[in-house]
Design a protein around this motif. Structure first.
Motif, PDB file in Angstrom:
ATOM      1  N   UNK A 109     -29.410 -38.878  88.390  1.00 19.17           N
ATOM      2  CA  UNK A 109     -29.311 -40.331  88.238  1.00 19.17           C
ATOM      3  C   UNK A 109     -27.908 -40.864  88.540  1.00 19.17           C
ATOM      4  N   UNK A 110     -27.032 -39.985  89.030  1.00 17.45           N
ATOM      5  CA  UNK A 110     -25.647 -40.388  89.301  1.00 17.45           C
ATOM      6  C   UNK A 110     -25.490 -40.892  90.727  1.00 17.45           C
ATOM      7  N   UNK A 111     -24.550 -41.799  90.932  1.00 23.97           N
ATOM      8  CA  UNK A 111     -24.309 -42.357  92.264  1.00 23.97           C
ATOM      9  C   UNK A 111     -22.900 -42.073  92.769  1.00 23.97           C
ATOM     10  N   UNK A 112     -22.066 -41.407  91.982  1.00 26.12           N
ATOM     11  CA  UNK A 112     -20.670 -41.179  92.360  1.00 26.12           C
ATOM     12  C   UNK A 112     -20.487 -40.142  93.453  1.00 26.12           C
ATOM     13  N   UNK A 113     -19.314 -40.172  94.047  1.00 22.96           N
ATOM     14  CA  UNK A 113     -18.963 -39.169  95.068  1.00 22.96           C
ATOM     15  C   UNK A 113     -18.704 -37.811  94.413  1.00 22.96           C
ATOM     16  N   UNK A 114     -18.203 -37.868  93.187  1.00 25.38           N
ATOM     17  CA  UNK A 114     -17.969 -36.656  92.414  1.00 25.38           C
ATOM     18  C   UNK A 114     -18.688 -36.787  91.075  1.00 25.38           C
ATOM     19  N   UNK A 115     -19.222 -35.672  90.586  1.00 27.92           N
ATOM     20  CA  UNK A 115     -20.005 -35.667  89.356  1.00 27.92           C
ATOM     21  C   UNK A 115     -19.251 -34.842  88.310  1.00 27.92           C
ATOM     22  N   UNK A 116     -18.906 -35.471  87.210  1.00 30.85           N
ATOM     23  CA  UNK A 116     -18.080 -34.850  86.177  1.00 30.85           C
ATOM     24  C   UNK A 116     -18.895 -34.706  84.900  1.00 30.85           C
ATOM     25  N   UNK A 117     -18.848 -33.522  84.281  1.00 34.37           N
ATOM     26  CA  UNK A 117     -19.524 -33.343  83.003  1.00 34.37           C
ATOM     27  C   UNK A 117     -18.494 -33.058  81.908  1.00 34.37           C
ATOM     28  N   UNK A 118     -18.676 -33.732  80.787  1.00 35.04           N
ATOM     29  CA  UNK A 118     -17.894 -33.492  79.578  1.00 35.04           C
ATOM     30  C   UNK A 118     -18.864 -33.150  78.448  1.00 35.04           C
ATOM     31  N   UNK A 119     -18.416 -32.328  77.515  1.00 36.76           N
ATOM     32  CA  UNK A 119     -19.172 -32.160  76.280  1.00 36.76           C
ATOM     33  C   UNK A 119     -18.938 -33.377  75.402  1.00 36.76           C
ATOM     34  N   UNK A 120     -19.895 -33.666  74.534  1.00 36.17           N
ATOM     35  CA  UNK A 120     -19.776 -34.864  73.702  1.00 36.17           C
ATOM     36  C   UNK A 120     -18.649 -34.763  72.684  1.00 36.17           C
ATOM     37  N   UNK A 121     -18.163 -33.546  72.400  1.00 40.73           N
ATOM     38  CA  UNK A 121     -17.085 -33.393  71.416  1.00 40.73           C
ATOM     39  C   UNK A 121     -15.700 -33.381  72.057  1.00 40.73           C
ATOM     40  N   UNK A 122     -15.587 -34.036  73.210  1.00 38.43           N
ATOM     41  CA  UNK A 122     -14.301 -34.141  73.912  1.00 38.43           C
ATOM     42  C   UNK A 122     -13.726 -35.546  73.797  1.00 38.43           C
TER      43      UNK A 122
END
Length: 325
Positions: free
Chosen positions: A80-93
């Protein structure tokens, strides 16, 4: 419509307070060309009301789906992302203000296809969280295995702080494991596909991890299991260093047997064990500039090595037994 440079994907399971703090940190980014995608993984305690509070300040999409684990949930966000780069973070960050500025600078200089960054303990974290953060990153424990300036082999990004280009996503289709070392498996697959994967040292995040030692032990136990599961798919990725926590467990047990075998050898072994733990204490005090964190780093390190070692060995034995049958 404008295509953002970055799409931030955050999987969450029953942690609305953490999402609140993470989104708050994103409102302070010095570079704001990003969208945020929150994917609620079947939570019974939802965070949609918290997300709504940040819509005036952030471009946010919110999705709720049945529980499938972190790997498939991140893939849902990727789709569902539209960005050129896809970044994932954990919710506890918690994300420092210059995170995306550091990433953009590094991508311009190095042309990475995918990257990861280190984690740090924020000064507002509890003493226990800071101790756990130290042991997870320290080269005296398993910090070298996880990656950093000094790491085993090539750098493998971790999913608490990982970014990929859209080209990588289209070629790999994201994570394959649903949980337990899903980020390690993904990193290995990216490398084998020929993508340039690197560490951006300045793109760090503040990572809380667990809130107490009991939760921490369960987490590192699963880390050990995950590394063994990766070894089933990629046997060449299990190095001697990955056996260190298991050797630590065996050596610690041996300490209590040696006095009945040889007193002199037991004295030497106990001395080495004490020196090792003292080194962890001193290194933590120097790095954290806090005596209490240094003291707490000793039990944190023992729990980390013990949990990882037991989890790794148990999963290896389990896999071997299945292969025999």
């Amino acid at each position: 419509m404008h295509q953002p440079t970055y799409s931030v994907i955050i999987p969450v399971y029953n942690r609305p307070q953490e999402v609140d703090e993470l989104l708050e940190s994103l409102t302070h980014q010095t570079q704001r060309d990003f969208e945020v995608i929150i994917v609620e993984d079947g939570s019974s305690i939802r965070c949609d009301e918290i997300v709504d509070r940040y819509r005036p300040n952030l471009s946010i999409q919110y999705f709720y789906k049945p529980n499938t684990g972190p790997g498939p949930t991140r893939n849902f966000g990727y789709a569902h992302a539209s960005g050129k780069y896809l970044v994932v973070f954990d919710s506890d960050c918690i994300i420092p203000p210059a995170y995306f500025e550091a990433v953009t600078r590094a991508l311009t200089e190095q042309q990475w296809d995918a990257w990861g960054g280190p984690d740090r303990a924020h000064q507002n974290f509890t003493l226990v969280q800071r101790a756990m953060g130290y042991t997870m990153a320290s080269v005296l424990t398993t910090g070298g295995i996880r990656g950093g300036k000094k790491h085993v082999g090539w750098f493998q990004p971790r999913s608490f702080n990982m970014g990929i280009s859209r080209k990588v996503y289209e070629a790999t289709q994201g994570f394959r494991f649903d949980r337990f070392a899903e980020d390690i498996e993904f990193s290995i697959r990216m490398k084998k596909a020929g993508f340039n994967v690197g560490l951006i040292q300045d793109a760090f995040v503040y990572h809380k991890r667990r809130t107490n030692f009991s939760q921490f032990y369960k987490q590192v136990y699963n880390f050990g299991r995950g590394r063994a599961l990766v070894g089933k798919v990629y046997p060449e990725e299990i190095k001697l260093t990955h056996w260190f926590p298991t050797v630590f467990v065996a050596g610690t047990c041996l300490l209590f047997i040696l006095p009945f075998i040889n007193i002199s050898l037991a004295a030497v072994a106990w001395g080495g064990w004490i020196v090792y733990l003292a080194a962890i204490f001193l290194h933590s005090v120097i790095q954290n500039k806090n005596l209490a964190v240094g003291i707490l780093s000793v039990p944190a390190a023992v729990l980390q090595l013990w949990g990882y070692g037991v989890g790794f060995f148990a999963e290896r034995v389990k896999s071997t037994s299945k292969n025999k049958t």
